[in-house]
Design a protein around this motif. Structure first.
Motif, PDB file in Angstrom:
ATOM      1  N   GLN A   1     -96.499  63.131  -7.999  1.00 46.80           N
ATOM      2  CA  GLN A   1     -97.427  62.237  -7.314  1.00 46.80           C
ATOM      3  C   GLN A   1     -96.678  61.577  -6.158  1.00 46.80           C
ATOM      4  O   GLN A   1     -95.826  60.735  -6.363  1.00 46.80           O
ATOM      5  N   LEU A   2     -96.996  61.996  -4.954  1.00 50.21           N
ATOM      6  CA  LEU A   2     -96.320  61.473  -3.775  1.00 50.21           C
ATOM      7  C   LEU A   2     -96.925  60.185  -3.265  1.00 50.21           C
ATOM      8  O   LEU A   2     -96.230  59.314  -2.773  1.00 50.21           O
ATOM      9  N   LEU A   3     -98.237  60.060  -3.377  1.00 54.08           N
ATOM     10  CA  LEU A   3     -98.931  58.887  -2.855  1.00 54.08           C
ATOM     11  C   LEU A   3     -99.769  58.233  -3.951  1.00 54.08           C
ATOM     12  O   LEU A   3    -100.368  58.914  -4.770  1.00 54.08           O
ATOM     13  N   SER A   4     -99.835  56.930  -3.912  1.00 54.18           N
ATOM     14  CA  SER A   4    -100.636  56.199  -4.893  1.00 54.18           C
ATOM     15  C   SER A   4    -102.117  56.270  -4.522  1.00 54.18           C
ATOM     16  O   SER A   4    -102.479  56.555  -3.381  1.00 54.18           O
ATOM     17  N   ASP A   5    -102.969  55.958  -5.497  1.00 51.66           N
ATOM     18  CA  ASP A   5    -104.404  55.903  -5.219  1.00 51.66           C
ATOM     19  C   ASP A   5    -104.723  54.849  -4.169  1.00 51.66           C
ATOM     20  O   ASP A   5    -105.636  55.013  -3.378  1.00 51.66           O
ATOM     21  N   ALA A   6    -103.947  53.760  -4.150  1.00 48.77           N
ATOM     22  CA  ALA A   6    -104.173  52.704  -3.151  1.00 48.77           C
ATOM     23  C   ALA A   6    -104.023  53.268  -1.740  1.00 48.77           C
ATOM     24  O   ALA A   6    -104.789  52.916  -0.835  1.00 48.77           O
ATOM     25  N   VAL A   7    -103.064  54.163  -1.554  1.00 48.03           N
ATOM     26  CA  VAL A   7    -102.869  54.787  -0.237  1.00 48.03           C
ATOM     27  C   VAL A   7    -104.062  55.680   0.095  1.00 48.03           C
ATOM     28  O   VAL A   7    -104.569  55.660   1.223  1.00 48.03           O
ATOM     29  N   PHE A   8    -104.538  56.460  -0.870  1.00 50.97           N
ATOM     30  CA  PHE A   8    -105.706  57.311  -0.633  1.00 50.97           C
ATOM     31  C   PHE A   8    -106.951  56.482  -0.324  1.00 50.97           C
ATOM     32  O   PHE A   8    -107.737  56.833   0.550  1.00 50.97           O
ATOM     33  N   LEU A   9    -107.128  55.382  -1.042  1.00 52.20           N
ATOM     34  CA  LEU A   9    -108.279  54.511  -0.795  1.00 52.20           C
ATOM     35  C   LEU A   9    -108.229  53.926   0.612  1.00 52.20           C
ATOM     36  O   LEU A   9    -109.235  53.914   1.325  1.00 52.20           O
ATOM     37  N   LYS A  10    -107.061  53.461   1.013  1.00 48.06           N
ATOM     38  CA  LYS A  10    -106.914  52.912   2.362  1.00 48.06           C
ATOM     39  C   LYS A  10    -107.192  54.002   3.397  1.00 48.06           C
ATOM     40  O   LYS A  10    -107.894  53.781   4.378  1.00 48.06           O
ATOM     41  N   GLY A  11    -106.643  55.187   3.162  1.00 52.83           N
ATOM     42  CA  GLY A  11    -106.864  56.312   4.078  1.00 52.83           C
ATOM     43  C   GLY A  11    -108.328  56.699   4.171  1.00 52.83           C
ATOM     44  O   GLY A  11    -108.838  56.981   5.255  1.00 52.83           O
ATOM     45  N   ALA A  12    -109.024  56.705   3.030  1.00 54.01           N
ATOM     46  CA  ALA A  12    -110.452  57.055   3.029  1.00 54.01           C
ATOM     47  C   ALA A  12    -111.248  56.075   3.872  1.00 54.01           C
ATOM     48  O   ALA A  12    -112.160  56.469   4.606  1.00 54.01           O
ATOM     49  N   ARG A  13    -110.880  54.819   3.778  1.00 51.62           N
ATOM     50  CA  ARG A  13    -111.589  53.804   4.568  1.00 51.62           C
ATOM     51  C   ARG A  13    -111.287  53.968   6.060  1.00 51.62           C
ATOM     52  O   ARG A  13    -112.160  53.737   6.895  1.00 51.62           O
ATOM     53  N   ILE A  14    -110.074  54.369   6.382  1.00 47.80           N
ATOM     54  CA  ILE A  14    -109.692  54.555   7.790  1.00 47.80           C
ATOM     55  C   ILE A  14    -110.421  55.754   8.399  1.00 47.80           C
ATOM     56  O   ILE A  14    -110.875  55.701   9.538  1.00 47.80           O
ATOM     57  N   VAL A  15    -110.554  56.837   7.634  1.00 44.59           N
ATOM     58  CA  VAL A  15    -111.156  58.067   8.174  1.00 44.59           C
ATOM     59  C   VAL A  15    -112.605  58.264   7.734  1.00 44.59           C
ATOM     60  O   VAL A  15    -113.120  59.374   7.788  1.00 44.59           O
ATOM     61  N   LYS A  16    -113.269  57.188   7.333  1.00 47.65           N
ATOM     62  CA  LYS A  16    -114.630  57.342   6.815  1.00 47.65           C
ATOM     63  C   LYS A  16    -115.575  58.030   7.803  1.00 47.65           C
ATOM     64  O   LYS A  16    -116.471  58.759   7.402  1.00 47.65           O
TER      65      LYS A  16
END
Length: 109
Positions: free
Chosen positions: A1-16
């Motif tokens: 696991q390279l990235l935490s879910d928090a990073v994915f959540l932040k990324g999803a919001r950025i690229v929505k």
């Protein structure tokens, strides 16, 4: 696991916008993101990146959005159904069309 879910959540919001999230979908989009089970996003990405299956049961069919920027349309892939202008979020704004496709396939079983 390279990235935490928090990073994915932040990324999803950025690229929505790249996901196809419209203004009308924003509230539902946020509900979809909160709260995910622990490790959900990192596991999902791992499964996509490391997918190695080459055999597909005959009952599996592929619906692809032509405007999906996350899992992009590729001319060399054989899709069962192509949704014109369908984004990664097409189940939210093209739900009726996708539901019809799924129901037609279920009738074949």
């Amino acid at each position: 696991q390279l990235l935490s879910d928090a990073v994915f959540l932040k990324g999803a919001r950025i690229v929505k916008n790249k996901l196809g999230v419209t203004k009308e979908m924003e509230q539902d989009f946020e509900k979809m993101l909160t709260p995910p089970p622990d490790g959900y996003f990192s596991k999902a990405v791992d499964m996509i990146v490391n997918w190695q299956n080459e055999e597909y049961p005959s009952s599996v069919f592929h619906i692809q959005g032509k405007a999906d920027e996350i899992l992009p349309f590729k001319k060399e892939v054989e899709y069962d159904y192509i949704v014109q202008d369908g984004s990664h979020m097409m189940v939210m704004d093209r739900g009726e069309e996708i539901s019809e496709v799924i129901n037609r396939e279920l009738e074949k079983l």
